[in-house]
Design a protein around this motif. Structure first.
Motif, mmCIF file in Angstrom:
data_model
loop_
_atom_site.group_PDB
_atom_site.id
_atom_site.type_symbol
_atom_site.label_atom_id
_atom_site.label_comp_id
_atom_site.label_asym_id
_atom_site.label_seq_id
_atom_site.Cartn_x
_atom_site.Cartn_y
_atom_site.Cartn_z
ATOM 1 N N ALA A 132 -5.121 0.714 4.302
ATOM 2 C CA ALA A 132 -5.191 0.511 5.755
ATOM 3 C C ALA A 132 -3.867 -0.036 6.294
ATOM 4 O O ALA A 132 -3.380 0.407 7.342
ATOM 5 C CB ALA A 132 -6.339 -0.430 6.102
ATOM 6 N N LEU A 133 -3.264 -0.972 5.572
ATOM 7 C CA LEU A 133 -1.979 -1.541 6.011
ATOM 8 C C LEU A 133 -0.868 -0.495 5.956
ATOM 9 O O LEU A 133 -0.007 -0.454 6.837
ATOM 10 C CB LEU A 133 -1.628 -2.761 5.160
ATOM 11 C CG LEU A 133 -2.543 -3.971 5.330
ATOM 12 C CD1 LEU A 133 -2.222 -5.030 4.298
ATOM 13 C CD2 LEU A 133 -2.471 -4.526 6.740
ATOM 14 N N THR A 134 -0.890 0.354 4.936
ATOM 15 C CA THR A 134 0.101 1.439 4.834
ATOM 16 C C THR A 134 -0.026 2.377 6.026
ATOM 17 O O THR A 134 0.976 2.773 6.640
ATOM 18 C CB THR A 134 -0.095 2.214 3.512
ATOM 19 O OG1 THR A 134 0.138 1.316 2.428
ATOM 20 C CG2 THR A 134 0.845 3.398 3.409
ATOM 21 N N VAL A 167 -14.194 2.904 5.938
ATOM 22 C CA VAL A 167 -13.355 1.988 6.715
ATOM 23 C C VAL A 167 -12.897 2.693 7.989
ATOM 24 O O VAL A 167 -12.384 3.818 7.941
ATOM 25 C CB VAL A 167 -12.108 1.545 5.908
ATOM 26 C CG1 VAL A 167 -11.241 0.604 6.727
ATOM 27 C CG2 VAL A 167 -12.520 0.906 4.594
ATOM 28 N N LEU A 168 -13.064 2.024 9.116
ATOM 29 C CA LEU A 168 -12.613 2.552 10.398
ATOM 30 C C LEU A 168 -11.378 1.789 10.861
ATOM 31 O O LEU A 168 -11.318 0.565 10.747
ATOM 32 C CB LEU A 168 -13.704 2.375 11.463
ATOM 33 C CG LEU A 168 -15.046 3.015 11.172
ATOM 34 C CD1 LEU A 168 -16.046 2.668 12.255
ATOM 35 C CD2 LEU A 168 -14.895 4.505 11.040
ATOM 36 N N LEU A 169 -10.416 2.532 11.397
ATOM 37 C CA LEU A 169 -9.225 1.954 12.020
ATOM 38 C C LEU A 169 -9.111 2.565 13.411
ATOM 39 O O LEU A 169 -8.709 3.720 13.565
ATOM 40 C CB LEU A 169 -7.978 2.266 11.198
ATOM 41 C CG LEU A 169 -7.905 1.620 9.823
ATOM 42 C CD1 LEU A 169 -6.842 2.289 8.962
ATOM 43 C CD2 LEU A 169 -7.648 0.138 9.952
ATOM 44 N N LEU A 170 -9.479 1.805 14.414
ATOM 45 C CA LEU A 170 -9.480 2.254 15.809
ATOM 46 C C LEU A 170 -8.176 1.849 16.474
ATOM 47 O O LEU A 170 -7.788 0.675 16.423
ATOM 48 C CB LEU A 170 -10.663 1.615 16.547
ATOM 49 C CG LEU A 170 -10.704 1.747 18.068
ATOM 50 C CD1 LEU A 170 -10.992 3.186 18.468
ATOM 51 C CD2 LEU A 170 -11.747 0.795 18.650
ATOM 52 N N SER A 171 -7.502 2.812 17.116
ATOM 53 C CA SER A 171 -6.319 2.454 17.902
ATOM 54 C C SER A 171 -6.785 1.658 19.115
ATOM 55 O O SER A 171 -7.643 2.107 19.869
ATOM 56 C CB SER A 171 -5.557 3.709 18.341
ATOM 57 O OG SER A 171 -4.887 4.268 17.241
ATOM 58 N N ASN A 230 -9.500 -4.727 -1.891
ATOM 59 C CA ASN A 230 -8.045 -4.912 -1.921
ATOM 60 C C ASN A 230 -7.325 -3.571 -1.819
ATOM 61 O O ASN A 230 -6.339 -3.443 -1.090
ATOM 62 C CB ASN A 230 -7.628 -5.650 -3.193
ATOM 63 C CG ASN A 230 -8.157 -7.063 -3.225
ATOM 64 O OD1 ASN A 230 -8.247 -7.733 -2.204
ATOM 65 N ND2 ASN A 230 -8.537 -7.517 -4.401
ATOM 66 N N HIS A 231 -7.814 -2.579 -2.534
ATOM 67 C CA HIS A 231 -7.197 -1.248 -2.463
ATOM 68 C C HIS A 231 -7.364 -0.642 -1.064
ATOM 69 O O HIS A 231 -6.437 -0.007 -0.537
ATOM 70 C CB HIS A 231 -7.815 -0.318 -3.515
ATOM 71 C CG HIS A 231 -7.523 -0.726 -4.917
ATOM 72 N ND1 HIS A 231 -6.283 -0.575 -5.504
ATOM 73 C CD2 HIS A 231 -8.317 -1.301 -5.860
ATOM 74 C CE1 HIS A 231 -6.321 -1.028 -6.747
ATOM 75 N NE2 HIS A 231 -7.543 -1.477 -6.987
ATOM 76 N N LEU A 232 -8.532 -0.836 -0.479
ATOM 77 C CA LEU A 232 -8.780 -0.301 0.867
ATOM 78 C C LEU A 232 -7.878 -0.976 1.897
ATOM 79 O O LEU A 232 -7.330 -0.317 2.778
ATOM 80 C CB LEU A 232 -10.243 -0.484 1.248
ATOM 81 C CG LEU A 232 -11.239 0.331 0.429
ATOM 82 C CD1 LEU A 232 -12.661 -0.156 0.683
ATOM 83 C CD2 LEU A 232 -11.119 1.817 0.738
ATOM 84 N N MET A 233 -7.709 -2.292 1.778
ATOM 85 C CA MET A 233 -6.851 -3.006 2.727
ATOM 86 C C MET A 233 -5.402 -2.552 2.577
ATOM 87 O O MET A 233 -4.707 -2.335 3.579
ATOM 88 C CB MET A 233 -6.965 -4.515 2.542
ATOM 89 C CG MET A 233 -6.139 -5.306 3.557
ATOM 90 S SD MET A 233 -6.622 -5.058 5.297
ATOM 91 C CE MET A 233 -8.066 -6.104 5.379
ATOM 92 N N LYS A 234 -4.936 -2.381 1.351
ATOM 93 C CA LYS A 234 -3.560 -1.908 1.152
ATOM 94 C C LYS A 234 -3.358 -0.543 1.790
ATOM 95 O O LYS A 234 -2.327 -0.280 2.429
ATOM 96 C CB LYS A 234 -3.216 -1.874 -0.335
ATOM 97 C CG LYS A 234 -3.042 -3.258 -0.925
ATOM 98 C CD LYS A 234 -2.823 -3.226 -2.420
ATOM 99 C CE LYS A 234 -2.800 -4.645 -2.969
ATOM 100 N NZ LYS A 234 -2.841 -4.693 -4.422
#
Length: 193
Positions: free
Chosen positions: A134-136, A84-88, A128-132
């Motif tokens: 990522a949201l944290t 999972v990537l989270l880009l600013s 679901n675990h990955l999204m949680k």
């Protein structure tokens, strides 16, 4: 930062999964992960190429302040089963589309998310675990909104429903080879349950 700490979850009674940041030693495992994805799964994930040279470069230049790279691994053998990537902020093409929609992207307050899950682990609750997680991380980094990196393909009905379940709303659409929906989630409007 505690949000970045590894987490162990029970995916099933007999299978533990670890969600953690990608590290510099993970290049061979990430290459193997990409090679194992079906053509269909690969077609839904396109933030970067899957070639070994790209993966080595990614693992040599990790910078979570710019792009958080999460992986999920099997606790038994450490095989990567999700990435999972989270880009600013957003990619230039995404930023242009959102600007045209009247939704300017801010690198300080916005994240772009691009998840992928190994075929054998899809529809098993791992997302679901990955999204949680990522949201944290998004909240810990004081992000206010999450947009889909490159949108979601209209033909990927399962992913579209998944994002809607988390409160992502469609804000626009565009076509490249296929129809895509731009979707975003405003964290302050999200149900924290």
């Amino acid at each position: 930062m505690e949000a970045f700490s590894p987490e162990t979850i029970q995916l099933s009674p007999d299978e533990s999964i670890i969600i953690r940041l990608l590290d510099s030693t993970d290049a061979p495992k990430l290459t193997t992960y990409f090679k194992g994805l079906s053509a269909e799964t690969r077609s839904y994930f396109a933030p970067h190429s899957f070639v070994e040279e790209t993966v080595r470069h990614i693992c040599r230049t990790l910078n979570p302040a710019e792009i958080v790279r999460l992986i999920a691994t099997s606790a038994d053998n450490q095989t990567i089963i999700a990435y999972v990537l989270l880009l600013s902020g957003a990619t230039p093409s995404d930023a242009v589309r959102y600007q045209a929609l009247g939704i300017p992207i801010n690198v300080e307050t916005d994240f772009s998310i691009a998840p992928s899950i190994a075929d054998a682990y899809q529809s098993r609750g791992l997302g679901n675990h990955l999204m949680k997680k990522a949201l944290t991380i998004a909240r810990a980094m004081h992000k206010e909104r999450i947009v889909l990196w490159g949108g979601v393909q209209a033909r990927n009905i399962r992913a579209h429903r998944y994002y809607q379940k988390y409160g992502f709303i469609e804000v626009g659409q565009f076509e490249n080879d296929v129809l895509n929906f731009d979707m975003c989630l405003t964290l302050s409007e999200m149900n924290n349950g």
